[in-house]
Design a protein around this motif. Structure first.
Motif, short mmCIF file in Angstrom:
data_model
loop_
_atom_site.label_atom_id
_atom_site.label_comp_id
_atom_site.label_asym_id
_atom_site.label_seq_id
_atom_site.Cartn_x
_atom_site.Cartn_y
_atom_site.Cartn_z
N GLU A 36 -0.58 16.15 -0.22
CA GLU A 36 0.49 16.26 -1.23
C GLU A 36 1.38 15.02 -1.16
N ARG A 37 2.19 14.84 -2.23
CA ARG A 37 3.06 13.66 -2.28
C ARG A 37 4.29 13.81 -1.39
N GLY A 38 4.79 12.68 -0.91
CA GLY A 38 6.08 12.64 -0.23
C GLY A 38 6.09 13.23 1.16
N CYS A 39 4.94 13.42 1.74
CA CYS A 39 4.82 14.07 3.02
C CYS A 39 4.36 13.04 4.06
N CYS A 40 4.74 13.24 5.35
CA CYS A 40 4.21 12.40 6.42
C CYS A 40 3.13 13.17 7.15
N ARG A 80 -9.98 0.88 -10.25
CA ARG A 80 -10.25 -0.52 -9.99
C ARG A 80 -9.52 -0.91 -8.70
N PRO A 81 -10.16 -1.73 -7.85
CA PRO A 81 -9.57 -2.04 -6.54
C PRO A 81 -8.12 -2.52 -6.63
N ARG A 82 -7.81 -3.36 -7.61
CA ARG A 82 -6.43 -3.85 -7.70
C ARG A 82 -5.46 -2.76 -8.09
N ALA A 83 -5.89 -1.86 -8.96
CA ALA A 83 -5.02 -0.75 -9.36
C ALA A 83 -4.78 0.17 -8.17
N LEU A 84 -5.81 0.40 -7.39
CA LEU A 84 -5.67 1.24 -6.20
C LEU A 84 -4.75 0.56 -5.18
N ALA A 85 -4.86 -0.79 -5.09
CA ALA A 85 -4.04 -1.54 -4.14
C ALA A 85 -2.57 -1.49 -4.51
N ARG A 86 -2.26 -1.19 -5.77
CA ARG A 86 -0.85 -1.04 -6.15
C ARG A 86 -0.31 0.32 -5.74
N GLN A 87 -1.22 1.23 -5.33
CA GLN A 87 -0.81 2.57 -4.94
C GLN A 87 -0.94 2.82 -3.45
N VAL A 88 -1.97 2.23 -2.83
CA VAL A 88 -2.31 2.56 -1.45
C VAL A 88 -2.34 1.29 -0.61
N ALA A 89 -1.61 1.30 0.52
CA ALA A 89 -1.65 0.16 1.44
C ALA A 89 -2.08 0.63 2.81
N GLN A 166 4.42 -2.43 -2.42
CA GLN A 166 5.08 -1.33 -3.12
C GLN A 166 4.15 -0.17 -3.38
N PRO A 167 3.52 0.32 -2.34
CA PRO A 167 2.55 1.41 -2.55
C PRO A 167 3.27 2.75 -2.67
N SER A 168 2.57 3.74 -3.21
CA SER A 168 3.13 5.09 -3.15
C SER A 168 2.61 5.81 -1.91
N THR A 201 4.50 8.48 0.60
CA THR A 201 3.61 9.36 1.36
C THR A 201 3.01 8.54 2.49
N VAL A 202 2.96 9.13 3.69
CA VAL A 202 2.39 8.40 4.83
C VAL A 202 1.27 9.24 5.43
N ILE A 203 0.14 8.61 5.69
CA ILE A 203 -0.94 9.28 6.40
C ILE A 203 -1.27 8.41 7.60
#
Lengths: 272, 343
Positions: A36-40, A80-89, A166-168, A201-203
């Motif tokens: 889920e979003r916003g969770c560690c 697309r890899p770049r689109a994903l890279a804007r969300q996930v780091a 600036q990932p989510s 969100t952190v995993i």
């Protein structure tokens, strides 16, 4: 577009019956879970239990052999890899560079997925990079060569680069495993500050149960590629779970000083 | 610290001007001294058809003998050094050079094979010249090395370097055998292996120029990605770079530049290793600058070295020997100082 955390209803990641293996040996088997979003999240388990593989699957570096992974409601393969890279780091365990790039330059690389091919960093990007370096307390090192820093300083640079994306979602792959307690706590503190303030969100794949207890809202315990147990930290961090996952005797109690659960271990009899 | 973008275009312009000056001076030197003004007049007259009509002997020497060799030296030196910079970044190994994937050994084998065949009296069609055999040899070797390394899907640096070493070792044994077969004619093989720019013609330039400029352009276009990949494949992929595809593309492009260079010049060592190393030491590791600087630096170095052997030294020393004899000790000094400074 760039950097805006997606506010879509439903789970952030949805994994359905995902399996993955190298050759014939399964590393992850029939894994189903919703992040889920916003969770560690803390991903825990012994060496070789599939933690890193899980993170690689989440950020699309590995493709599952069977099962489906949805990210923000869309199959991961369609991103697309770049689109994903804007969300996930991702922050890996070690950051090894053989060339003497400056710290600032490495952090600026985090802006890459937001830039067009012939676009250079503008004032806004530079401001962001400066803010992130200040957040990780490496602004004083900006012009130093990254391969001359200590392990702890290097990991701060790696985290700063990931935040400059600036990932989510931030994936930490044992990002603090090699660091002393000061660097560990300050990096985890900075990341959690981000999570609380901006809904990041952190995993995090982790080894240290006490750090997980301090840092994570929810825990996932893996063993031999299977999800053994998961839930809110206060509910699943129990002696019986630790024994089942690691084969180690432990005591779990609330610690007033740490202000969270803490685990004590007892070495096996006769070994000491 | 060197690293401000303003400086980088200034350094680029300075290096370009230096290259042009070196090329002009080189064109004045040789058996017959021709003043720089006359060299310029010859070139201007040739390009525009106007200006003073130059002395036909001087014009012939400049246009037919010296210019192709000088331009060839610049292109070969630039291609080797720029490829070296890219190889070092891709393989994440500051000791890599354009010959790491066995291109030189392949070219040497191809050339030696043809020479031996000719020694044995085999008559081949004229278009199957030494450069053609050298080129075919290096490309074939490249594919064997890549096939060997790509067994483990990710094409890792270690497996690439190791595959290159293995294949080069096999080829060097084969070349030894060819030398043995060549018997009294072995000198031709040895001479080719040591490299020479004396045979470069305008036809060679017509081949070198498009390949090298296109290759350089591709490398420059992906220099930002190259920086990121040099800090780790895994994080580069999570920044949205198609790392595997880009590795293949850049390895192929640089190998092609190198193969064409080696085909016309023989094996010229150390330029591809030393120049990027030295320039990285001076101007920092940013590939957006380093690749272009390396191209210019390599071009300058090879024009100077070739002019030394052609016009200054009493007899023509093979250029591969000269670059290794100058480059080797320079490299030792840089290497020693880096070790001492602990980086």
């Amino acid at each position: 577009m760039a950097g805006r955390p997606a506010r879509v209803s439903g789970a952030l990641w949805r994994l359905d019956d995902v399996s993955f293996g190298y050759g014939r040996k399964p590393v992850l088997a029939n894994f189903s879970y919703q992040f889920e979003r916003g969770c560690c999240y803390g991903v825990l388990g012994p060496n070789g239990s599939g933690k890193t593989t899980l993170l690689d699957l989440l950020c699309g570096l590995l493709v599952p052999e069977s099962g489906a992974i949805l990210f923000n409601g869309r199959p991961l393969a369609h991103w697309r890899p770049r689109a994903l890279a804007r969300q996930v780091a991702l922050v890996p365990q070690e950051f090894m560079v053989d060339f003497d790039f400056s710290v600032r330059m490495v952090v600026e690389m985090g802006r890459y997925p937001h830039l067009g091919r012939f676009e250079d960093l503008d004032g806004r990007d530079h401001g962001l990079v400066n803010r992130v370096m200040a957040e990780l307390a490496i602004d004083g090192l900006a012009d130093r060569a990254v391969n001359q820093l200590s392990g702890g300083e290097k990991q701060r640079v790696a985290v700063a680069r990931a935040l400059a994306q600036q990932p989510s979602v931030l994936l930490l792959d044992e990002a603090t495993s090699n660091l002393d307690i000061f660097h560990t706590l300050s990096i985890l503190g900075a990341v959690r500050g981000r999570a609380r303030a901006q809904g990041l969100t952190v995993i995090a794949a982790m080894h240290d149960l006490n750090q997980a207890a301090f840092f994570c809202d929810r825990l996932l315990f893996l063993n031999q590629g299977r999800l053994l147990c998961h839930g809110p930290t206060d509910e699943v961090l129990r002696p019986d779970v630790i024994d089942e996952v690691y084969g180690v005797r432990a005591q779990v109690a609330y610690n007033d000083f740490a202000k969270c659960l803490q685990v004590s271990f007892r070495a096996p009899e006769g070994d000491c | 610290m060197a690293g401000r973008p303003g400086h980088s275009s200034l350094i680029g312009i300075l290096l370009s001007v230096l290259l042009l000056c070196v090329m002009l001076i080189a064109a004045t030197m040789g058996f017959m001294k021709i003043p720089a003004a006359e060299v310029v007049a010859v070139i201007v007259h040739r390009i525009t058809g106007s200006g003073t009509v130059p002395d036909p002997v001087a014009a012939g020497i400049v246009l037919d003998v010296r210019l192709p060799r000088i331009i060839g030296a610049a292109l070969v030196g630039g291609a080797l050094a720029a490829s070296g910079a890219v190889f070092q970044a891709i393989l994440r190994n500051p000791l890599a050079d354009p010959y790491t994937l066995g291109i030189a050994s392949g070219a040497a084998f191809g050339a030696s094979l043809l020479i031996v065949l000719q020694v044995f009296g085999l008559v081949l069609p004229a278009f199957l010249s030494i450069p053609v055999f050298a080129f075919a040899g290096s490309i074939a070797t490249l594919f064997v090395v890549l096939a060997l390394a790509s067994g483990s899907s990710r094409l890792s640096s270690t497996s690439l370097i190791l595959s290159g070493v293995i294949v080069a070792a096999i080829l060097s044994a084969a070349i030894g055998f060819l030398k043995f077969l060549a018997d009294e004619q072995v000198g031709i093989i040895i001479f080719w292996l040591m490299g020479s720019l004396s045979g470069i013609s305008w036809t060679n330039i017509a081949l070198l120029l498009p390949v090298v400029s296109l290759g350089l352009l591709v490398c420059l276009l992906f220099s930002r990605e190259l920086n990121i990949m040099a800090t780790g494949e895994r994080t580069a992929a999570t920044l949205g770079i198609a790392t595997a595809r880009l590795r293949w593309l850049l390895l192929l492009v640089c190998s092609l530049m190198t193969a064409v260079s080696v085909a016309v010049s023989g094996i010229i060592g150390f330029v591809g290793l030393i120049v990027p190393h030295l320039l990285r030491h001076l101007f920092g590791p940013d590939n957006r600058r380093l690749i272009l600087f390396s191209f210019l630096g390599g071009a300058i170095l090879l024009v100077v070295a070739d002019t030394l052997t052609r016009a200054v030294l009493p007899s023509e020393v093979p250029i591969g020997v000269l670059t290794a004899l100058i480059g080797g000790p320079v490299f030792c000094v840089i290497f020693y100082r880096r070790q001492r400074d602990g980086r």
